[in-house]
Design an enzyme around this catalytic site. Structure first.
Site, mmCIF file in Angstrom:
data_model
loop_
_atom_site.group_PDB
_atom_site.id
_atom_site.type_symbol
_atom_site.label_atom_id
_atom_site.label_comp_id
_atom_site.label_asym_id
_atom_site.label_seq_id
_atom_site.Cartn_x
_atom_site.Cartn_y
_atom_site.Cartn_z
ATOM 1 N N HIS A 55 3.793 53.361 -1.166
ATOM 2 C CA HIS A 55 4.228 52.254 -0.315
ATOM 3 C C HIS A 55 3.965 52.650 1.137
ATOM 4 O O HIS A 55 4.783 53.292 1.785
ATOM 5 C CB HIS A 55 5.708 51.980 -0.545
ATOM 6 C CG HIS A 55 6.170 50.657 -0.013
ATOM 7 N ND1 HIS A 55 5.488 49.963 0.965
ATOM 8 C CD2 HIS A 55 7.252 49.879 -0.329
ATOM 9 C CE1 HIS A 55 6.128 48.840 1.230
ATOM 10 N NE2 HIS A 55 7.201 48.761 0.453
ATOM 11 N N LYS A 67 -0.577 50.758 -1.084
ATOM 12 C CA LYS A 67 -0.253 49.434 -0.557
ATOM 13 C C LYS A 67 -0.223 49.464 0.966
ATOM 14 O O LYS A 67 0.455 50.290 1.569
ATOM 15 C CB LYS A 67 1.107 48.965 -1.077
ATOM 16 C CG LYS A 67 1.555 47.629 -0.474
ATOM 17 C CD LYS A 67 2.871 47.148 -1.052
ATOM 18 C CE LYS A 67 3.319 45.848 -0.403
ATOM 19 N NZ LYS A 67 4.544 45.291 -1.033
ATOM 20 N N GLY A 104 2.445 35.214 -1.522
ATOM 21 C CA GLY A 104 2.835 33.820 -1.686
ATOM 22 C C GLY A 104 1.856 32.960 -2.452
ATOM 23 O O GLY A 104 1.787 31.744 -2.220
ATOM 24 N N GLN A 163 6.019 52.710 -7.881
ATOM 25 C CA GLN A 163 5.809 52.706 -6.432
ATOM 26 C C GLN A 163 6.735 53.718 -5.762
ATOM 27 O O GLN A 163 7.944 53.714 -5.984
ATOM 28 C CB GLN A 163 6.053 51.321 -5.827
ATOM 29 C CG GLN A 163 5.610 51.259 -4.372
ATOM 30 C CD GLN A 163 5.978 49.964 -3.681
ATOM 31 O OE1 GLN A 163 7.145 49.702 -3.441
ATOM 32 N NE2 GLN A 163 4.974 49.154 -3.353
ATOM 33 N N TYR A 184 7.788 50.797 6.528
ATOM 34 C CA TYR A 184 8.482 51.979 6.017
ATOM 35 C C TYR A 184 7.777 53.246 6.528
ATOM 36 O O TYR A 184 6.854 53.167 7.332
ATOM 37 C CB TYR A 184 8.603 51.905 4.499
ATOM 38 C CG TYR A 184 9.491 50.759 4.076
ATOM 39 C CD1 TYR A 184 10.863 50.788 4.341
ATOM 40 C CD2 TYR A 184 8.967 49.621 3.466
ATOM 41 C CE1 TYR A 184 11.682 49.720 3.998
ATOM 42 C CE2 TYR A 184 9.779 48.545 3.123
ATOM 43 C CZ TYR A 184 11.134 48.601 3.395
ATOM 44 O OH TYR A 184 11.946 47.539 3.073
#
Length: 375
Positions: A171, A223, A294, A103, A176
């Site tokens: 990413h 992503k 999750g 990544q 970011y």
């Protein structure tokens, strides 16, 4: 778990022939040394989690250049020593019969300003907008800066392949740098890099095109975290159309996959999950989509078998892969999962909580039995 679950059906992802659809998410762990080189024990960490053959792993976020390093003890991929360390990791993953993408990231305004200043580097972003009120104000990147960053992503992608990686993941999530261009909560430019849905998506699209040209579309994943509300993101008015447009543009590039992430926690507070199905439908069923946020074994099976049954869905785990190096085996065999210890998630240069989680007895017994049969 029912062995007929799609979680345990094979899948072609880029050049990788996966044996199942339980993947390891990228996980920042702060275990690299002060020069952004992976420590020797990182080989064991990744090899442990590659121990079920045919597993797809994505590395922790890795800095594309010295100028993009926003935090201490995160790995890089801009020099020969870093490439050599990553190659040893990739080789060990391949020896287990599994696959590894690297990544790539640049942090932008999410960086620690002091960390950049110590190297005499700029604290910069898409616009001069702080991450939080009263926070440090980044310098707005120039046109020249932007083209330089696009080129550096491509260079980093080439070095990742030189390091033996099966591909790279951009990413473009979680607030970011790429996300800072995509979302209007940060990007307030009025030039060709901002001011409209198409212009805000331009940086993500051009970075993706550059790495595709460098290493091939089937070695590239992206992503996104459309609903993520961390680091000042997730508040723009046209959020859904913004990400629908970006996903549709990425879809037409023939990438290996798209990853969609939900933020489960913000500052230690659990969050309600938004629905990513609109972006899954935009992406379509022709190429894999990785979903993370999750999951436990039951919810993962529901996603793969029911909710996204008509799609090539791969379910990615983070925390449970930290504490269960044999996670795909445990899920398939119905073995209880070990709990993780949050206190050791981000312990710099420490083996504790990194390579000391045990394999299940059932996995070790099966592994020992297969090894005996080969003798």
């Amino acid at each position: 778990m029912d062995n007929s679950s799609r979680l345990f059906s094979p899948l072609r992802l880029g050049k990788c022939q996966l044996r199942h659809r339980v993947a390891m998410s990228p996980l920042t762990r702060f275990r690299a040394d002060d020069l952004s080189v992976q420590m020797p024990f990182a080989k064991e960490y990744y090899a442990q989690r590659a121990s079920v053959p045919g597993t797809f792993l994505v590395s922790e976020a890795t800095s594309i250049s010295r100028e993009s390093v926003g935090f201490s003890n995160v790995p890089g991929i801009w020099n020969a020593e870093q490439v050599r360390a990553w190659k040893e990791i990739a080789d060990d993953v391949h020896c287990k019969g599994s696959f590894l993408f690297l990544q790539l990231w640049a942090t932008g305004r999410s960086a620690t300003p002091e960390r950049l200043q110590s190297g005499d580097f700029d604290f910069a972003s898409s616009s001069a907008v702080p991450m939080e009120p009263g926070g440090a104000v980044p310098r707005e990147l120039t046109e020249e800066d932007i083209h330089d960053l696009i080129a550096r992503f491509a260079e980093a992608a080439r070095r990742a392949i030189d390091a033996g990686m099966d591909g790279i993941e951009l990413h473009a999530a979680n607030g970011y740098l790429i996300d800072q261009f995509t979302q209007a909560s940060c990007n307030q430019r009025t030039d060709r890099w901002g001011g409209s849905i198409e212009n805000r998506a331009r940086f993500a699209i051009e970075v993706t095109r550059s790495v595709v040209a460098a290493v091939g579309a089937d070695r590239v994943g992206v992503k996104l975290s459309p609903w993520g509300k961390i680091q000042g993101m997730g508040t723009m008015q046209d959020l859904v159309p913004q990400f629908q447009y970006l996903v549709s543009e990425l879809r037409d590039m023939g990438l290996a996959y798209l990853r969609l992430s939900n933020s489960r926690w913000i500052d230690g507070v659990p969050q309600e999950e938004e629905d990513n199905s609109i972006y899954v439908h935009t992406w379509g069923a022709s190429r894999p989509v990785l979903l993370e946020g999750g999951y436990d074994p039951i919810s993962a099976q529901k996603e793969a078998d029911i909710r996204f049954n008509g799609y090539d869905a791969v379910i990615a785990f983070g925390r449970f892969f930290i504490s269960n190096p044999d996670l795909p085996f445990r899920i398939k065999a119905g073995v209880d999962l070990q709990k993780y210890n949050r206190d050791t998630f981000y312990t710099p240069i420490s083996e504790k909580g990194y390579i000391d989680y045990p394999f299940s007895t059932a996995f070790l017994e099966e592994h020992s039995s297969k090894a005996s049969l080969k003798l």
